[in-house]
Design a protein around this motif. Sequence first.
Motif, PDB file in Angstrom:
ATOM      1  N   TYR A   1      50.092  38.052   2.981  1.00 45.86           N
ATOM      2  CA  TYR A   1      51.260  37.945   2.099  1.00 45.86           C
ATOM      3  C   TYR A   1      52.510  37.538   2.877  1.00 45.86           C
ATOM      4  O   TYR A   1      53.225  36.595   2.513  1.00 45.86           O
TER       5      TYR A   1
ATOM      6  N   ASN B   1      48.327  42.484   3.336  1.00 49.55           N
ATOM      7  CA  ASN B   1      49.768  42.482   3.588  1.00 49.55           C
ATOM      8  C   ASN B   1      50.145  41.428   4.633  1.00 49.55           C
ATOM      9  O   ASN B   1      51.189  40.769   4.516  1.00 49.55           O
TER      10      ASN B   1
ATOM     11  N   THR C   1      47.946  48.434  -0.057  1.00 44.01           N
ATOM     12  CA  THR C   1      48.360  47.105  -0.533  1.00 44.01           C
ATOM     13  C   THR C   1      48.938  47.225  -1.935  1.00 44.01           C
ATOM     14  O   THR C   1      48.240  47.672  -2.852  1.00 44.01           O
TER      15      THR C   1
ATOM     16  N   LEU D   1      57.946  44.521   1.463  1.00 45.99           N
ATOM     17  CA  LEU D   1      56.993  45.577   1.828  1.00 45.99           C
ATOM     18  C   LEU D   1      57.716  46.806   2.380  1.00 45.99           C
ATOM     19  O   LEU D   1      57.243  47.941   2.206  1.00 45.99           O
TER      20      LEU D   1
ATOM     21  N   TRP E   1      57.917  40.626 -10.320  1.00 48.26           N
ATOM     22  CA  TRP E   1      57.998  40.882  -8.884  1.00 48.26           C
ATOM     23  C   TRP E   1      58.251  39.605  -8.094  1.00 48.26           C
ATOM     24  O   TRP E   1      58.903  39.640  -7.037  1.00 48.26           O
TER      25      TRP E   1
ATOM     26  N   PHE F   1      49.244  38.331  -5.820  1.00 57.25           N
ATOM     27  CA  PHE F   1      49.841  37.149  -5.183  1.00 57.25           C
ATOM     28  C   PHE F   1      48.808  36.425  -4.324  1.00 57.25           C
ATOM     29  O   PHE F   1      48.653  35.193  -4.397  1.00 57.25           O
ATOM     30  N   ASN F   2      48.082  37.174  -3.502  1.00 58.59           N
ATOM     31  CA  ASN F   2      47.049  36.562  -2.658  1.00 58.59           C
ATOM     32  C   ASN F   2      45.958  35.928  -3.505  1.00 58.59           C
ATOM     33  O   ASN F   2      45.447  34.845  -3.177  1.00 58.59           O
TER      34      ASN F   2
ATOM     35  N   VAL G   1      51.020  42.338  -4.289  1.00 54.36           N
ATOM     36  CA  VAL G   1      50.535  41.609  -3.115  1.00 54.36           C
ATOM     37  C   VAL G   1      49.101  41.148  -3.343  1.00 54.36           C
ATOM     38  O   VAL G   1      48.738  40.002  -3.032  1.00 54.36           O
ATOM     39  N   ASN G   2      48.253  42.024  -3.875  1.00 55.17           N
ATOM     40  CA  ASN G   2      46.872  41.625  -4.172  1.00 55.17           C
ATOM     41  C   ASN G   2      46.840  40.450  -5.154  1.00 55.17           C
ATOM     42  O   ASN G   2      46.099  39.479  -4.966  1.00 55.17           O
TER      43      ASN G   2
ATOM     44  N   ARG H   1      59.946  42.053   5.477  1.00 55.02           N
ATOM     45  CA  ARG H   1      58.568  41.637   5.153  1.00 55.02           C
ATOM     46  C   ARG H   1      58.431  41.374   3.652  1.00 55.02           C
ATOM     47  O   ARG H   1      57.478  41.747   3.017  1.00 55.02           O
TER      48      ARG H   1
END
Length: 811
Positions: A402, A399, A366, A349, A333, A373-374, A370-371, A346
């Motif tokens: 992100y 989000n 979410t 997203l 991703w 990545f954070n 994204v989770n 975005r």
Amino acid sequence: MIEQLPQCANLQEPVNSLLELLHQESSLRAEQDTTAIATSLKKAISPQFEIVFAGAFSAGKSMLINALLERELLYSAEGHATGVECYIQYAEPDQERVVLTFLSEAEIREQINLICQRLDLNSPSNINSLDSLGMFREGCEKIIEKEGGESKSERAKQAQALKLLLEGFINNRDRIQTHHNATYSMEQFNFSNLTEAAGYARRGSNSAVLKRLEYYCNHPLLQDGNILVDLPGIDAPVKRDAELTYRKIEHPDTSAVVCVLKPASEGDMTTEETELLEKMKTNPSIRDRVFYDFNRIDQTWYNEQLNQRLKTLIQTQFQGCRVYPTSALLGFWGTQVKHHTSGKDRFGLDTLFAESVKSLGGQENTPQFVNEFNNYCANSRKLLNTSFRVDVKSYETPNENYVRILSEWGNPLLDQLIGDSGIEEFRSAITRYLTEEKRPQLFASLADDLQPLCISLRKHYLDNWRELDSQPREIDAMKKLELEKLSQELQEVGKEFSDHIAEEVNHIIVNADPVFEDDFGKLKAKMVTRLDELLQTFSVKNAYRRATKSHSRNSTAPLMAILVEALYYLANELEDLLVAECEELVTRFCQRLLNGIRKADFYRKLYRLLGNDGGIEKQLKEIEIKLFHGLVNEARTECDRYVRESPRFYDEGTFSIYQFRQTLQQTSQGYDCESMVSAEPAIRQLLKLDFEPKLSATIRQNFRQTINNTLKTQLLPMAEKQANDILQEYDAARAFLEQSLEKEAEEKIARNARLQEGIKGKIDLYNKAVWGINLCLEAALPPELFREHQLPIISDDYCRGVEEIKAELVS
């Protein structure tokens, strides 16, 4: 591809030629196992090379393939593992397509029942009822909501899987057959390209009811016949799916395996993963073509204990293997976000993750990436020694964090993430192997498997050639050589005859001659039967008559006189039988011995040297007479002893003395013959008590040893004497050979020449085959690898010029 190597176009022909040469040499066939050669040849010439991605439930196999191809083809979601078989192979850009095969209704019903059992739900009675399925879907949604989301617990994941399965069945009901698997091309779905078809197949509800997907995709990694195979997890909830994967791992079409393992997230190897490694070892089609991918490596970034356990596992169990720690999720991703998104959507997203972001309550969901990545930015410590100073703010939604972080740091941060994921290293290694190393390795493996066969054939031909080449080529020289060997050959014949006799005697002594054992068993049976007959027909009246006849002054006879007559009668009758059986035993044994000698190599050799048997048959006839007389004497001696009562016959306390007294009391009732005849049954019983032990001792102990000893003392000295007599026939053998040696010498010289010519022809065939294989190896392998693996030829001294053969093959 192999088609690009004209030198290898007919590789199967020279390999088969070598195998045929091996088949012609019976002495070598047992030494060589050609199974590995057949397997490696098939792999080297096969237009397809199947790489199976195997691993446990949710190990990330599908995501890893997506990352490898840098394209979202396969469905991948946490907690949802389908039973879909996926085959991805090459197609030209304008020929990309998908072929879809659906599960049958029966298979879907089986999966629904299985998941319902796990959720403690009653299975729907009729899955064709939309109302019933709708209720079950609502029940699944309630379970997911109660658990806090579809990925929050195992129960929620199972509920989501059931929900997708029900939706897939409802949406594709017209394409699903009751008991058969229906197959459709993407054109039947009105899809215009691979992206549309893959999007349909990748949708969770559709993926849930698909059995097999065949992707024909344009990607350089798939060229040269490479096929990526994605299969259900080895611990799949449906047992049949797991067995499918194991069968594929053991199938000869499988050429390489990417093991996607879970210790990075689980800490240890599972039982199924260990079984997978063991099954790979049993498939000769795979050999060392195995890549070990420890996926979800990002889990170790947040857990030092997991990190240490993984390092220890790799160091202890995978040392020297192709090992690649990856995070397929972040790598894939991350690459997609970098190349296909921007701040306008975005960073995916609104496009890539649009399906995951949607929510019914107005608040965005979410996406898993994204989770992760954070989490990478905030907790992984991967960014500590970099220039990135990323701030994940608690008051912002995941989000929002992100989008802000990527707006601030952009592609450099994504490049760092992709690099840390290990995906690029894994992709480079797979690409390098498939495009640069695969073909050379397949040909090198074939050469390695052929090497022992070539060495054996080469040595065999050269040894035979040199042996024939050392033989005289002139008749006089050949005759001289044969005469020089005469004395040694006579000695060998005599020794072989002596050894043959000794072996036959020893077989009898150790009860290893089944025919002799059968003959002796018949002798024993006849002796026992004869004793029973004699006892049943014994006449006291006749015995009484013989006793009174011997004493003419007396008109009566004592019991002892009757017993004496009986003892003589029984002993003599048994002696007659034993003598007759000994004669039969000796006759049959000597005839078998003679037949065996006539079939022996030394007997034929003796005839060639002497023109006769050297007196062997005469000696055997004489020894037969000696054996007969010897055993007859022993039989007479053995049976003569029957006349004497057994030593304990009259001992106090024995049944025999009791029987004797009872019989005596009965015969004492009168003094005429009638009183004795009336006691006949008792007298027979008395005789039985005396004779049965004596006969038993003869046939079970004494006489077999007597036979063995007689055979040994008669045959072994005869064999030794005969061996010496054969050696003394040297002059007669020389005179006989001189009459026939000239013709034999001519024939032997001619035969040697024919054999040598035959070996020369085989060497030519061998060299032609080896040169053909070496030309292919030279074209397929780097120079240093070719020098290491080229097969040995046989030099010009033994065949037509190798340069001539090579020129013929090249032309």
